[in-house]
Design a protein around this motif. Structure first.
Motif, PDB file in Angstrom:
ATOM      1  N   ASN A 108       0.949  -1.230   0.135  1.00 27.47           N
ATOM      2  CA  ASN A 108       0.036  -0.139  -0.025  1.00 27.47           C
ATOM      3  C   ASN A 108       0.812   1.329   0.211  1.00 27.47           C
ATOM      4  O   ASN A 108       1.761   1.442   1.186  1.00 27.47           O
ATOM      5  CB  ASN A 108      -1.028   0.041   1.253  1.00 27.47           C
ATOM      6  CG  ASN A 108      -1.963   0.986   1.363  1.00 27.47           C
ATOM      7  OD1 ASN A 108      -1.869   2.061   0.419  1.00 27.47           O
ATOM      8  ND2 ASN A 108      -2.623   1.059   2.390  1.00 27.47           N
TER       9      ASN A 108
ATOM     10  N   THR B  59       0.245   4.467   0.071  1.00 29.78           N
ATOM     11  CA  THR B  59      -0.300   5.751   0.603  1.00 29.78           C
ATOM     12  C   THR B  59       0.547   6.454   1.630  1.00 29.78           C
ATOM     13  O   THR B  59       1.601   5.695   1.969  1.00 29.78           O
ATOM     14  CB  THR B  59      -1.649   5.324   1.441  1.00 29.78           C
ATOM     15  OG1 THR B  59      -2.251   6.714   1.804  1.00 29.78           O
ATOM     16  CG2 THR B  59      -1.304   4.504   2.825  1.00 29.78           C
TER      17      THR B  59
ATOM     18  N   TYR C 273      -9.289  13.344  -2.698  1.00 33.31           N
ATOM     19  CA  TYR C 273      -8.001  13.742  -2.188  1.00 33.31           C
ATOM     20  C   TYR C 273      -7.098  14.497  -3.184  1.00 33.31           C
ATOM     21  O   TYR C 273      -6.752  15.695  -2.498  1.00 33.31           O
ATOM     22  CB  TYR C 273      -7.266  12.232  -1.693  1.00 33.31           C
ATOM     23  CG  TYR C 273      -7.668  11.594  -0.590  1.00 33.31           C
ATOM     24  CD1 TYR C 273      -7.168  12.121   0.684  1.00 33.31           C
ATOM     25  CD2 TYR C 273      -8.585  10.754  -0.461  1.00 33.31           C
ATOM     26  CE1 TYR C 273      -7.676  11.365   2.082  1.00 33.31           C
ATOM     27  CE2 TYR C 273      -9.135   9.936   0.587  1.00 33.31           C
ATOM     28  CZ  TYR C 273      -8.639  10.363   1.957  1.00 33.31           C
ATOM     29  OH  TYR C 273      -9.287   9.854   3.073  1.00 33.31           O
TER      30      TYR C 273
ATOM     31  N   GLN D 252       1.197   8.247  -2.516  1.00 30.42           N
ATOM     32  CA  GLN D 252      -0.123   8.869  -2.498  1.00 30.42           C
ATOM     33  C   GLN D 252      -0.497   9.610  -1.138  1.00 30.42           C
ATOM     34  O   GLN D 252      -0.901   8.809  -0.343  1.00 30.42           O
ATOM     35  CB  GLN D 252      -1.015   8.200  -3.098  1.00 30.42           C
ATOM     36  CG  GLN D 252      -0.812   7.155  -4.222  1.00 30.42           C
ATOM     37  CD  GLN D 252      -0.606   8.148  -5.484  1.00 30.42           C
ATOM     38  OE1 GLN D 252      -1.231   9.344  -5.593  1.00 30.42           O
ATOM     39  NE2 GLN D 252      -0.065   7.700  -6.663  1.00 30.42           N
TER      40      GLN D 252
ATOM     41  N   SER E  86      -3.394   9.273   3.929  1.00 31.95           N
ATOM     42  CA  SER E  86      -3.705   8.510   5.169  1.00 31.95           C
ATOM     43  C   SER E  86      -3.688   9.373   6.379  1.00 31.95           C
ATOM     44  O   SER E  86      -2.777  10.241   6.395  1.00 31.95           O
ATOM     45  CB  SER E  86      -2.625   7.396   5.230  1.00 31.95           C
ATOM     46  OG  SER E  86      -3.313   6.289   4.453  1.00 31.95           O
TER      47      SER E  86
ATOM     48  N   THR F  61      -3.292   1.310  -3.427  1.00 33.80           N
ATOM     49  CA  THR F  61      -3.385   2.521  -2.661  1.00 33.80           C
ATOM     50  C   THR F  61      -4.776   2.265  -1.628  1.00 33.80           C
ATOM     51  O   THR F  61      -5.714   2.355  -2.399  1.00 33.80           O
ATOM     52  CB  THR F  61      -3.298   3.999  -3.124  1.00 33.80           C
ATOM     53  OG1 THR F  61      -2.386   4.197  -4.093  1.00 33.80           O
ATOM     54  CG2 THR F  61      -3.764   5.263  -2.493  1.00 33.80           C
TER      55      THR F  61
ATOM     56  N   HIS G 160      -6.327   4.628   1.490  1.00 30.74           N
ATOM     57  CA  HIS G 160      -5.976   5.802   2.591  1.00 30.74           C
ATOM     58  C   HIS G 160      -6.463   5.264   3.778  1.00 30.74           C
ATOM     59  O   HIS G 160      -7.434   5.223   3.851  1.00 30.74           O
ATOM     60  CB  HIS G 160      -6.731   7.019   2.000  1.00 30.74           C
ATOM     61  CG  HIS G 160      -5.938   7.663   0.619  1.00 30.74           C
ATOM     62  ND1 HIS G 160      -4.614   7.696   0.694  1.00 30.74           N
ATOM     63  CD2 HIS G 160      -6.427   7.977  -0.338  1.00 30.74           C
ATOM     64  CE1 HIS G 160      -4.094   7.998  -0.357  1.00 30.74           C
ATOM     65  NE2 HIS G 160      -5.344   8.397  -1.245  1.00 30.74           N
TER      66      HIS G 160
END
Length: 401
Positions: A62, A64, A93, A188, A191, A220, A222
């Motif tokens: 992931n 994020t 986002y 990205q 989070s 991804t 979040h």
């Protein structure tokens, strides 16, 4: 037993305070690694994780990135108001974090009673940030941010916000957290909690995986503050699972299809929830191809979608077809999936994860993967001085067939 009937009290254990890691280790990949496979437990360190994975495995991470989601405002009277950003309010986002004049967030507010009316103001570089409380929501607040327009909201957070350490790390954020509460591949923004299983990975580990022909890919999800939401209901039927945003490229879905014959390993519960949600989104796309939007609610994987019994490859191909027909190369949607004992895994064969709090939905997910052996695993970790929770050690758990 249907997961709705599970009592969270059955998923409790004693976690002494001194077992909770308050700081990260000096070296990420020196964390202990518990390995569970076919009922057998062993231990190693993360540096050697490649040795415990079959060749041709696919690890899914992931990517994020944790934002500085805690903004502290001190009133002239000395009272402190904490604004904790949860997620953009009725927006995405990317547009919210790149906004240059105004944006609105769903937030927790600590000390809300001290914020009677009017705006709060903060100086950010040459900007004046104006913060207005718009509305009390059922479980949070709608908060609007306005500023001059010379910088993005992401830059404002970088200047004014604090790293949102979990509530069980009872200390103030330190300089080390800025780097160590992020994975080395964080990309990205979005989070408010780290995907902690990934905190152990280093470039040296990636090199050792490559040498064994183990590939990696990225999704991804979040991570929201809901990941820490305690289960207070008598049974899971009364617990509302938090929803989180996932973002997956069609190329990643194609790669998953190509690796269905190999071991697909989720690095973190968030990656696992994303991968398993892809299957159910595909089932939905196959059964209801004209749906304008796809998302997964809490119980669908156990009820109406599960009876369809769609092969994994067919479901993922249906998802790709739905995306193509809707002129999309990126799947961006919400999942509320609750993975608990009784769940049948569709894509993931193994899970890399840290050790989780008692009576948490994350512990339910672990129990879904390893059955009642979760107690044996956690007892072993406690007896062998493993460090628990976000900055703690971790495990590689092969899912029982």
């Amino acid at each position: 037993m249907h997961p709705k009937d599970i009592s969270i009290l059955d998923f409790s254990y004693q976690l002494p305070d001194d077992k909770i890691a308050l700081h990260p280790l000096e070296q990420r990949d020196e964390s202990k690694l518990l390995v569970y496979k076919n009922g057998v437990i062993s231990q190693d360190v993360y540096q050697n994780i490649a040795a415990h994975l079959p060749q041709n495995s696919l690890l899914v991470f992931n990517n994020t990135k944790v934002i500085n989601a805690r903004i502290l405002f001190t009133k002239p009277t000395g009272g402190v108001i904490e604004i904790f950003l949860l997620e953009p309010y009725q927006a995405d986002y990317t547009s919210t974090l790149t906004a240059t004049k105004t944006c609105t967030w769903k937030c927790f507010i600590g000390g809300a009673g001290k914020w009677k009316d009017g705006s709060l103001e903060l100086k950010v570089k040459d900007e004046k940030l104006k913060i207005d409380l718009r509305e009390k929501l059922s479980d949070a607040y709608e908060v609007e941010f306005n500023w001059g327009g010379n910088i993005s909201f992401a830059e404002i957070l970088e200047q004014t916000g604090n790293i949102p350490l979990p509530p069980y790390i009872k200390r103030k954020p330190a300089t080390e957290d800025k780097e160590r509460y992020q994975t080395i591949y964080a990309l990205q923004n979005g989070s408010v909690a780290a995907p902690t299983a990934g905190l152990h990975f280093t470039q040296d580990i990636f090199k050792s995986l490559e040498e064994k022909n183990i590939s990696k890919d990225f999704v991804t999800l979040h991570v929201g503050a809901g990941t820490f939401k305690p289960v207070k209901a008598a049974t899971m039927q009364q617990h509302e699972m938090h929803a989180e945003w996932i973002d997956v490229n069609t190329v990643v879905i194609e790669n998953i299809i190509a690796n269905l014959g190999n071991n697909i390993v989720a690095v973190g519960t968030t990656s696992l929830r994303t991968l398993e949600s892809l299957y159910w989104l595909g089932v939905k796309a196959l059964l209801h191809p004209s749906l304008p939007q796809l998302q997964i609610t809490q119980w669908e994987a156990y009820d109406e979608l599960s009876v369809a019994n769609i092969p994994v490859k067919d479901a993922l191909q249906a998802l790709l077809k739905w995306l193509k027909e809707n002129n999309l190369t990126q799947l961006f949607t919400q999942t509320q999936i609750l993975i608990a004992p009784g769940y049948q895994f569709k894509i993931v064969k193994a899970l890399v994860t840290n050790f989780h709090q008692p009576q948490s939905t994350l512990l339910l997910l672990v129990a879904a993967a390893v059955g009642n052996d979760w107690r044996k695993i956690y007892s072993y970790a406690l007896e062998n001085d493993f460090r628990f929770l976000s900055y703690g050690d971790g495990s590689l758990l092969f899912i029982a067939e």
